[in-house]
Design a protein around this motif. Structure first.
Motif, PDB file in Angstrom:
ATOM      1  N   SER A  50       0.838  -1.209   0.000  1.00  0.00           N
ATOM      2  CA  SER A  50       0.000   0.000   0.000  1.00  0.00           C
ATOM      3  C   SER A  50       0.867   1.251   0.000  1.00  0.00           C
ATOM      4  O   SER A  50       1.808   1.365   0.776  1.00  0.00           O
ATOM      5  N   ARG A  99       0.465   5.347   0.437  1.00  0.00           N
ATOM      6  CA  ARG A  99      -0.496   6.379   0.867  1.00  0.00           C
ATOM      7  C   ARG A  99       0.088   7.791   0.808  1.00  0.00           C
ATOM      8  O   ARG A  99      -0.603   8.744   1.123  1.00  0.00           O
ATOM      9  N   TRP A 137      -7.752  -4.715  -7.736  1.00  0.00           N
ATOM     10  CA  TRP A 137      -6.386  -5.216  -7.547  1.00  0.00           C
ATOM     11  C   TRP A 137      -5.596  -5.163  -8.856  1.00  0.00           C
ATOM     12  O   TRP A 137      -4.417  -4.810  -8.869  1.00  0.00           O
ATOM     13  N   LEU A 164      -4.225  -1.761  -9.267  1.00  0.00           N
ATOM     14  CA  LEU A 164      -3.038  -1.480  -8.447  1.00  0.00           C
ATOM     15  C   LEU A 164      -1.801  -2.208  -8.987  1.00  0.00           C
ATOM     16  O   LEU A 164      -0.699  -1.674  -8.942  1.00  0.00           O
ATOM     17  N   VAL A 197      -3.381   2.598  -3.168  1.00  0.00           N
ATOM     18  CA  VAL A 197      -4.057   1.804  -2.135  1.00  0.00           C
ATOM     19  C   VAL A 197      -5.554   1.792  -2.412  1.00  0.00           C
ATOM     20  O   VAL A 197      -6.109   2.749  -2.939  1.00  0.00           O
ATOM     21  N   THR A 199      -9.161   1.547  -0.609  1.00  0.00           N
ATOM     22  CA  THR A 199      -9.741   1.812   0.707  1.00  0.00           C
ATOM     23  C   THR A 199     -11.246   1.578   0.649  1.00  0.00           C
ATOM     24  O   THR A 199     -11.845   1.614  -0.415  1.00  0.00           O
TER      25      THR A 199
END
Ligand code: FMN
Length: 221
Positions: free
Chosen positions: A12, A14, A146, A149, A160, A162
């Motif tokens: 992740s 951020r 996914w 990402l 990330v 969320t």
């Protein structure tokens, strides 16, 4: 990047550098992600790219109390918002100010902010009639998230997924012009990582895999 390496090193992110991610790159990520599987191949994901700063801040304002509650519940040692055995602790009095959160506090400058919704009319919720919380519907949306990402990682980007906005869905829906049969599945933040984590903490295979039944012997090679 080799696929196994990508899977094992996509952590992740951020915090992002100020370098922007242009629309052509974002389009490429979405164009890769769309090859995700979904029940019946119905592809019920819907994406809103949130560019407007005021709208981003409004969404962050909705998520801050959720984050504060998450932190407060987690501090008691319970899984926040657990589907079963949620514990009895309810944060009632919120401290003045909010718990810091890099994503929410810097939402105006995150290069890419996406809301991922599910068109529930296109998602088969196979367990929806059981006497417990349903889970299978998300399986038609989260592989897309996914993939997005992983696609970002393959281009040196990070991000990330969320879910805190989902708790504020009734207030967020009108801001997002969201149809009644949609559900917020996640919000995804993407940009150039300040730091790309590569050493992820995950439990070993033997700790979650058993043979013939879930109380069977641990599976090992
Ligand atoms: C379904 C899902 C929901 C998540 N929700 C949040 C969230 O609301 N806020 C957040 O900061 N991270 C969220 N995450 C990221 C997780 O915290 C992260 O994947 C996990 O802690 C592992 O960390 P790592 O990827 O850095 O190893 C979520 C991840 C998933 C898969």
């Amino acid at each position: 990047m080799e696929l196994s390496t990508a899977i094992r090193t996509t952590g992740s992110v951020r915090s992002f550098t100020p370098e922007p991610v242009d629309d052509a790159t974002l389009y490429e990520l979405l164009d890769d992600a769309r090859f995700a599987p979904s029940g019946g191949n119905r592809q019920g994901w819907r994406i809103a790219v949130i560019k407007d700063s005021a709208k981003r801040e409004a969404l962050a304002d909705l998520m801050r109390p959720v984050w504060d509650d998450y932190i407060a519940i987690a501090s008691t040692g319970t899984t926040p918002f657990a589907a079963v055995n949620p514990g009895t602790y309810q944060p009632t009095v919120r401290a003045a100010g909010h718990s810091p959160n890099d994503l929410l506090d810097n939402i105006a400058t995150v290069p890419v902010v996406l809301v991922v919704a599910a068109d529930l009319s296109q998602v088969a919720m196979m367990d929806k009639d059981l006497e417990r919380e349903a889970i299978t519907g998300g399986g038609s949306i989260y592989p897309f998230c996914w993939n997005l990402l992983l696609a970002a990682r393959s281009r040196g980007l990070g991000g990330v997924m969320t879910t805190f906005l989902a708790r504020a869905e009734p207030a967020a829906a009108p801001l997002l012009g969201m149809p009644a049969n949609y559900a917020i599945a996640s919000m995804i933040f993407i940009g150039h990582p300040v730091h790309q984590p590569t050493k992820l903490k995950r439990a070993p295979v033997e700790s979650f895999t058993t043979v013939d039944s879930f109380d069977g012997a641990a599976f090992s090679a």
